[in-house]
Design an enzyme around this catalytic site. Structure first.
Site, PDB file in Angstrom:
ATOM      1  CD  GLN A  14      -2.386   2.186   5.829  1.00 54.92           C
ATOM      2  OE1 GLN A  14      -1.306   2.756   5.816  1.00 54.92           O
ATOM      3  NE2 GLN A  14      -2.591   1.056   6.486  1.00 54.92           N
ATOM      4  CG  HIS A  62       3.527   4.652   5.268  1.00 58.21           C
ATOM      5  ND1 HIS A  62       2.515   5.258   5.984  1.00 58.21           N
ATOM      6  CD2 HIS A  62       3.087   3.397   4.996  1.00 58.21           C
ATOM      7  CE1 HIS A  62       1.519   4.391   6.146  1.00 58.21           C
ATOM      8  NE2 HIS A  62       1.840   3.255   5.551  1.00 58.21           N
ATOM      9  CG  HIS A  94      -0.349   0.081   2.544  1.00 58.74           C
ATOM     10  ND1 HIS A  94      -0.098  -1.037   3.317  1.00 58.74           N
ATOM     11  CD2 HIS A  94       0.070   1.126   3.296  1.00 58.74           C
ATOM     12  CE1 HIS A  94       0.440  -0.673   4.466  1.00 58.74           C
ATOM     13  NE2 HIS A  94       0.561   0.642   4.484  1.00 58.74           N
ATOM     14  CD  GLU A 111       3.083  -0.413   7.049  1.00 61.81           C
ATOM     15  OE1 GLU A 111       2.763   0.765   6.756  1.00 61.81           O
ATOM     16  OE2 GLU A 111       2.249  -1.274   7.376  1.00 61.81           O
ATOM     17  CD  GLU A 171      -5.734   1.137   8.684  1.00 56.18           C
ATOM     18  OE1 GLU A 171      -4.756   1.255   9.430  1.00 56.18           O
ATOM     19  OE2 GLU A 171      -5.838   0.280   7.803  1.00 56.18           O
TER      20      GLU A 171
HETATM   21  C1  MC0 Z   1       9.181  11.717   9.940  1.00 58.11           C
HETATM   22  N1  MC0 Z   1      10.132  11.970   9.014  1.00 58.11           N
HETATM   23  C2  MC0 Z   1       9.720  11.512   7.833  1.00 58.11           C
HETATM   24  C3  MC0 Z   1       8.437  10.949   8.068  1.00 58.11           C
HETATM   25  N2  MC0 Z   1       8.146  11.082   9.374  1.00 58.11           N
HETATM   26  N3  MC0 Z   1      10.304  11.517   6.631  1.00 58.11           N
HETATM   27  C4  MC0 Z   1       9.603  10.956   5.614  1.00 58.11           C
HETATM   28  N4  MC0 Z   1       8.357  10.420   5.764  1.00 58.11           N
HETATM   29  C5  MC0 Z   1       7.757  10.399   6.959  1.00 58.11           C
HETATM   30  N5  MC0 Z   1       6.549   9.862   7.095  1.00 58.11           N
HETATM   31  C6  MC0 Z   1      11.396  12.678   9.223  1.00 58.11           C
HETATM   32  C7  MC0 Z   1      11.151  14.056   9.840  1.00 58.11           C
HETATM   33  O1  MC0 Z   1      10.878  15.008   8.829  1.00 58.11           O
HETATM   34  C8  MC0 Z   1      12.426  14.319  10.573  1.00 58.11           C
HETATM   35  O2  MC0 Z   1      13.398  14.796   9.670  1.00 58.11           O
HETATM   36  C9  MC0 Z   1      12.841  12.939  11.056  1.00 58.11           C
HETATM   37  O3  MC0 Z   1      12.171  11.990  10.201  1.00 58.11           O
HETATM   38  C10 MC0 Z   1      12.411  12.688  12.500  1.00 58.11           C
HETATM   39  O4  MC0 Z   1      11.010  12.882  12.568  1.00 58.11           O
HETATM   40  P1  MC0 Z   1      10.202  13.527  13.770  1.00 58.11           P
HETATM   41  O5  MC0 Z   1       9.064  14.255  13.225  1.00 58.11           O
HETATM   42  O6  MC0 Z   1      11.148  14.258  14.666  1.00 58.11           O
HETATM   43  O7  MC0 Z   1       9.579  12.343  14.498  1.00 58.11           O
HETATM   44  P2  MC0 Z   1      10.129  11.110  15.303  1.00 58.11           P
HETATM   45  O8  MC0 Z   1      11.600  10.939  15.195  1.00 58.11           O
HETATM   46  O9  MC0 Z   1       9.518  11.193  16.651  1.00 58.11           O
HETATM   47  O10 MC0 Z   1       9.413   9.958  14.487  1.00 58.11           O
HETATM   48  C11 MC0 Z   1       9.709   9.630  13.165  1.00 58.11           C
HETATM   49  C12 MC0 Z   1       9.441   8.126  12.957  1.00 58.11           C
HETATM   50  C13 MC0 Z   1       7.968   7.893  13.373  1.00 58.11           C
HETATM   51  C14 MC0 Z   1       9.657   7.781  11.504  1.00 58.11           C
HETATM   52  C15 MC0 Z   1      10.402   7.334  13.843  1.00 58.11           C
HETATM   53  O11 MC0 Z   1       7.103   8.669  12.557  1.00 58.11           O
HETATM   54  C16 MC0 Z   1       7.540   6.463  13.340  1.00 58.11           C
HETATM   55  O12 MC0 Z   1       7.832   5.677  14.261  1.00 58.11           O
HETATM   56  N6  MC0 Z   1       6.826   6.047  12.253  1.00 58.11           N
HETATM   57  C17 MC0 Z   1       6.368   4.665  12.125  1.00 58.11           C
HETATM   58  C18 MC0 Z   1       4.947   4.494  12.597  1.00 58.11           C
HETATM   59  C19 MC0 Z   1       3.947   5.288  11.781  1.00 58.11           C
HETATM   60  O13 MC0 Z   1       4.303   6.211  11.046  1.00 58.11           O
HETATM   61  N7  MC0 Z   1       2.630   4.954  11.972  1.00 58.11           N
HETATM   62  C20 MC0 Z   1       1.555   5.622  11.244  1.00 58.11           C
HETATM   63  C21 MC0 Z   1       1.046   4.747  10.158  1.00 58.11           C
HETATM   64  P3  MC0 Z   1      14.270  16.110   9.977  1.00 58.11           P
HETATM   65  O14 MC0 Z   1      15.137  16.267   8.770  1.00 58.11           O
HETATM   66  O15 MC0 Z   1      13.297  17.203  10.218  1.00 58.11           O
HETATM   67  O16 MC0 Z   1      15.061  15.735  11.223  1.00 58.11           O
HETATM   68  S1  MC0 Z   1       0.259   3.305  10.807  1.00 58.11           S
HETATM   69  C22 MC0 Z   1       0.093   2.246   9.540  1.00 58.11           C
HETATM   70  O17 MC0 Z   1       0.464   2.570   8.446  1.00 58.11           O
HETATM   71  C23 MC0 Z   1      -0.543   0.898   9.877  1.00 58.11           C
HETATM   72  C24 MC0 Z   1      -1.871   1.086  10.508  1.00 58.11           C
HETATM   73  C25 MC0 Z   1      -0.638  -0.059   8.697  1.00 58.11           C
HETATM   74  O18 MC0 Z   1      -0.034   0.191   7.637  1.00 58.11           O
HETATM   75  O19 MC0 Z   1      -1.309  -1.097   8.822  1.00 58.11           O
END
Ligand code: MC0
Length: 146
Positions: A60, A84, A7, A134, A43
């Site tokens: 998604q 993503h 997705h 992912e 979602e």
């Molecule tokens: C953050 N960054 C991204 C981003 N999110 N870059 C590209 N795409 C994204 N989606 C970048 C920020 O711009 C920042 O860059 C750096 O990563 C750190 O981000 P932050 O805003 O300070 O946030 P953190 O470090 O607290 O968290 C970022 C992280 C988090 C990726 C670790 O978003 C995470 O754990 N994501 C995985 C879970 C998730 O997203 N769940 C939602 C979908 P700079 O350069 O400014 O430092 S759930 C889902 O999809 C499920 C239900 C499913 O598929 O079934």
């Protein structure tokens, strides 16, 4: 082995309005919807096509359920858009271990629950040329009862 785009995750402010845009503009219908409290999202999965590995590809659409969720934080910073990309695999544990060996940060020690009972993990966007990535293993398809 990664065998399909499972997705593309799209962050939005208003799930119902965004679903309606995709229905009215392209004719895509909601295949499945749920709330994932752990991830802080509501979602909708819009099925685009079946894939040759026996799976499918979806859009998604993701609306945050709380202000401290990752999607809410991302929307605050970037506005709506592609959040993503998810690759499908028959074995998320093996593929996560494989990319970890190559130096990519895998965000979860163990895969967690994703959409439709799948098992998911995420790779850090900073290790993937700016793309939050992912890995997904779909839940087994239940065979019809006889
Ligand atoms: C953050 N960054 C991204 C981003 N999110 N870059 C590209 N795409 C994204 N989606 C970048 C920020 O711009 C920042 O860059 C750096 O990563 C750190 O981000 P932050 O805003 O300070 O946030 P953190 O470090 O607290 O968290 C970022 C992280 C988090 C990726 C670790 O978003 C995470 O754990 N994501 C995985 C879970 C998730 O997203 N769940 C939602 C979908 P700079 O350069 O400014 O430092 S759930 C889902 O999809 C499920 C239900 C499913 O598929 O079934």
């Amino acid at each position: 082995m990664l065998t399909r785009i499972d997705h593309i995750g799209i962050a939005c402010f208003d799930l119902d309005k965004t679903v309606e845009f995709y229905r009215a503009t392209y004719g895509f219908e909601v295949f499945h919807s749920e709330v994932n409290e752990e991830q802080g999202v509501r979602e909708a999965m819009l099925k685009i096509n079946d894939t040759s590995d026996g799976g499918a590809s979806y859009l998604q659409l993701l609306e945050p359920t709380r202000p401290d969720s990752t999607v809410a934080k991302w929307l605050d910073k970037n506005g709506e858009g592609v959040h993503h990309i998810a690759f499908g695999t028959a074995d998320v544990d093996a593929d996560a271990a494989s990319v970890k060996e190559k130096g990519v940060r895998v965000l979860y020690e163990e895969p967690r629950r994703g959409s439709m009972g799948s098992r998911i993990t995420f790779l850090h966007p900073k290790d993937c040329h700016g793309v939050l990535t992912e890995l997904v293993t779909s839940a087994p398809v239940e065979s019809p009862e006889h």
